[in-house]
Design an enzyme around this catalytic site. Structure first.
Site, PDB file in Angstrom:
ATOM      1  N   LYS A 116      20.325 -39.235  -4.686  1.00 24.56           N
ATOM      2  CA  LYS A 116      20.904 -40.574  -4.945  1.00 24.56           C
ATOM      3  C   LYS A 116      19.745 -41.276  -5.798  1.00 24.56           C
ATOM      4  O   LYS A 116      19.742 -42.563  -5.995  1.00 24.56           O
ATOM      5  CB  LYS A 116      20.823 -41.211  -3.574  1.00 24.56           C
ATOM      6  CG  LYS A 116      21.642 -40.571  -2.421  1.00 24.56           C
ATOM      7  CD  LYS A 116      22.965 -39.650  -2.876  1.00 24.56           C
ATOM      8  CE  LYS A 116      24.016 -40.627  -3.445  1.00 24.56           C
ATOM      9  NZ  LYS A 116      25.112 -39.804  -4.238  1.00 24.56           N
ATOM     10  N   TRP A 130      24.722 -27.061 -10.649  1.00 29.68           N
ATOM     11  CA  TRP A 130      23.390 -27.244  -9.853  1.00 29.68           C
ATOM     12  C   TRP A 130      22.903 -25.612  -9.641  1.00 29.68           C
ATOM     13  O   TRP A 130      23.420 -24.781  -9.535  1.00 29.68           O
ATOM     14  CB  TRP A 130      23.958 -27.753  -8.231  1.00 29.68           C
ATOM     15  CG  TRP A 130      24.384 -29.098  -8.122  1.00 29.68           C
ATOM     16  CD1 TRP A 130      25.830 -29.399  -8.378  1.00 29.68           C
ATOM     17  CD2 TRP A 130      23.809 -30.054  -8.236  1.00 29.68           C
ATOM     18  NE1 TRP A 130      25.541 -30.836  -8.370  1.00 29.68           N
ATOM     19  CE2 TRP A 130      24.324 -31.084  -8.082  1.00 29.68           C
ATOM     20  CE3 TRP A 130      22.267 -30.194  -7.880  1.00 29.68           C
ATOM     21  CZ2 TRP A 130      23.865 -32.525  -8.034  1.00 29.68           C
ATOM     22  CZ3 TRP A 130      21.718 -31.557  -7.927  1.00 29.68           C
ATOM     23  CH2 TRP A 130      22.670 -32.368  -7.823  1.00 29.68           C
ATOM     24  N   HIS A 167      17.991 -30.377  -6.725  1.00 34.97           N
ATOM     25  CA  HIS A 167      17.188 -31.372  -5.798  1.00 34.97           C
ATOM     26  C   HIS A 167      16.222 -30.682  -5.197  1.00 34.97           C
ATOM     27  O   HIS A 167      15.470 -31.360  -4.498  1.00 34.97           O
ATOM     28  CB  HIS A 167      18.184 -31.732  -4.786  1.00 34.97           C
ATOM     29  CG  HIS A 167      19.325 -32.762  -5.145  1.00 34.97           C
ATOM     30  ND1 HIS A 167      19.060 -33.780  -6.035  1.00 34.97           N
ATOM     31  CD2 HIS A 167      20.523 -33.021  -4.734  1.00 34.97           C
ATOM     32  CE1 HIS A 167      20.271 -34.411  -6.096  1.00 34.97           C
ATOM     33  NE2 HIS A 167      21.102 -33.971  -5.385  1.00 34.97           N
ATOM     34  N   SER A 194      21.703 -45.622  -0.683  1.00 37.63           N
ATOM     35  CA  SER A 194      22.631 -45.244  -1.527  1.00 37.63           C
ATOM     36  C   SER A 194      22.886 -43.863  -0.540  1.00 37.63           C
ATOM     37  O   SER A 194      24.331 -43.467  -0.346  1.00 37.63           O
ATOM     38  CB  SER A 194      22.259 -44.672  -2.738  1.00 37.63           C
ATOM     39  OG  SER A 194      23.053 -43.939  -3.267  1.00 37.63           O
TER      40      SER A 194
HETATM   41  P1  A3P Z   1      24.404 -46.227  -5.636  1.00 36.82           P
HETATM   42  O1  A3P Z   1      24.875 -45.654  -4.270  1.00 36.82           O
HETATM   43  O2  A3P Z   1      23.100 -47.337  -5.170  1.00 36.82           O
HETATM   44  O3  A3P Z   1      25.401 -47.254  -6.323  1.00 36.82           O
HETATM   45  P2  A3P Z   1      23.123 -39.465  -7.588  1.00 36.82           P
HETATM   46  O4  A3P Z   1      23.740 -39.219  -9.066  1.00 36.82           O
HETATM   47  O5  A3P Z   1      21.664 -38.833  -7.978  1.00 36.82           O
HETATM   48  O6  A3P Z   1      23.759 -38.786  -6.379  1.00 36.82           O
HETATM   49  O7  A3P Z   1      22.822 -41.020  -7.563  1.00 36.82           O
HETATM   50  C1  A3P Z   1      23.929 -41.659  -7.141  1.00 36.82           C
HETATM   51  C2  A3P Z   1      23.546 -43.191  -7.526  1.00 36.82           C
HETATM   52  O8  A3P Z   1      23.484 -43.145  -9.138  1.00 36.82           O
HETATM   53  C3  A3P Z   1      24.305 -44.401  -7.046  1.00 36.82           C
HETATM   54  O9  A3P Z   1      23.887 -45.464  -6.618  1.00 36.82           O
HETATM   55  C4  A3P Z   1      25.332 -44.488  -8.115  1.00 36.82           C
HETATM   56  O10 A3P Z   1      26.320 -45.509  -7.973  1.00 36.82           O
HETATM   57  C5  A3P Z   1      24.142 -44.398  -9.292  1.00 36.82           C
HETATM   58  N1  A3P Z   1      24.641 -44.344 -10.654  1.00 36.82           N
HETATM   59  C6  A3P Z   1      25.495 -43.178 -11.065  1.00 36.82           C
HETATM   60  N2  A3P Z   1      25.847 -43.550 -12.618  1.00 36.82           N
HETATM   61  C7  A3P Z   1      25.197 -44.767 -12.663  1.00 36.82           C
HETATM   62  C8  A3P Z   1      25.007 -45.526 -13.872  1.00 36.82           C
HETATM   63  N3  A3P Z   1      25.793 -45.145 -15.018  1.00 36.82           N
HETATM   64  N4  A3P Z   1      24.588 -46.556 -13.772  1.00 36.82           N
HETATM   65  C9  A3P Z   1      23.970 -47.087 -12.743  1.00 36.82           C
HETATM   66  N5  A3P Z   1      23.978 -46.482 -11.686  1.00 36.82           N
HETATM   67  C10 A3P Z   1      24.550 -45.282 -11.749  1.00 36.82           C
END
Ligand code: A3P
Length: 291
Positions: free
Chosen positions: A45, A78, A100, A130
């Site tokens: 996240k 991954w 991760h 998140s």
């Molecule tokens: P939120 O749940 O706070 O919106 P990961 O990919 O590591 O799982 O992280 C997911 C988080 O990154 C989510 O946060 C998602 O919305 C955010 N995210 C993904 N793409 C994004 C972008 N282009 N700009 C901003 N945040 C982004």
């Protein structure tokens, strides 16, 4: 379902029994890196999917097909998740992967081949926020349950992928830091164009200003959300309950203020201060409460 139903213990952390099957973990343990590989590393996240959009666009010189013709998890697989369809040896150079896992869990070849690493970090309170929504929607994750209990589990690292503190400290203390680019979610939110330019420079891929502009536009939250190869709309409904949360949920900083009570935020700060007291790195959140 509980941790006992959905998770198993692996090298000091919980992993998901359905995602991290034995075959996938074996292939990660035996993985042979190439020196020109690129590894995106994050605690969950923290912006993994975002970087999985940015890096292929940079490598391809801004070609939109690099992110519209294959699913996010296929274009950047991954390391630790079994993907039987991914023939790693056939992937064009530079190969891009993500993980991760913690620094001390990297397979031996990582320390020999020395691939480039992009390490993204994010304010842990926003990570927690998140993660809570993600855990509600993903059926392979333990339901977060009452927030105070989930917060305690998160701070103790008793969640899937272990402790945020151990993960970040391990990667910040890596012996070979000169091949690691550290960047934060907050920097990317504040100035995505500058972040894209810096990532391109780190990857030794010189790009014209207009290409950087184009990549930046493509990677804006609102535009990435429209890309069905990247917005996780392709996740099967047995794995993800779309009514509970979207994967690309809000894409902002500071959403923890809508999630944590004042008492929970203060408790978070106390644990953070104790666990991070020896860390010298200057984060964009000088203290998580200031973001
Ligand atoms: P939120 O749940 O706070 O919106 P990961 O990919 O590591 O799982 O992280 C997911 C988080 O990154 C989510 O946060 C998602 O919305 C955010 N995210 C993904 N793409 C994004 C972008 N282009 N700009 C901003 N945040 C982004």
């Amino acid at each position: 379902m509980t941790e006992a139903d959905l998770y198993f213990w692996y090298k000091g952390m919980y992993l998901s029994s359905s995602l991290h099957v034995a075959e996938g973990l074996k292939s990660y343990e035996e993985f042979i890196f190439h020196p020109d590989d690129i590894l995106i590393v994050t605690y969950p996240k923290s912006g993994t999917s975002w970087m999985k959009e940015i890096v292929p666009l940079i490598i391809s010189g801004g070609d939109p097909a690099s992110v519209t013709s294959s699913l996010s998890w296929e274009r950047v697989p991954w390391l630790e998740v079994n993907q039987t369809h991914a023939d790693y040896s056939q992937r064009p150079s530079p190969r891009v992967y993500c993980t991760h896992f913690q620094y001390n869990m990297m397979p031996p070849s990582f320390f020999e081949a020395k691939p480039k690493v992009i390490y993204i970090m994010r304010n842990p309170k926003d990570v927690f926020t998140s993660y809570s929504h993600y855990s509600e929607a993903a059926t392979y994750m333990v339901d977060p349950g009452p927030q105070t209990e989930f917060l305690q589990k998160f701070l103790e690292g008793k969640v899937c992928h272990g402790s945020w503190f151990d993960q970040i400290k391990g990667w910040l203390n890596a012996e070979d830091k000169d091949r690691i680019m550290y960047i934060s979610y907050e920097e990317m939110i504040t100035d995505l164009k500058d972040s894209v330019a810096r990532i391109a420079q780190y990857l030794e891929k010189p790009l014209d200003a207009e290409v950087i502009e184009k990549i930046t536009e493509q990677c804006l939250f609102k535009n990435m959300k429209q890309n069905n190869m990247s917005n996780y709309s392709a996740i099967p409904s047995e794995s993800w309950d779309k009514k509970k949360a979207e994967f690309l949920r809000k894409g902002v900083t500071g959403d923890w203020k809508n999630q944590l009570t004042v008492a929970e935020a203060e408790y978070f700060d106390t644990v953070y201060s104790f666990k991070m007291k020896d860390v010298k790195y200057t984060f964009p959140w000088s203290h998580p409460n200031t973001q």
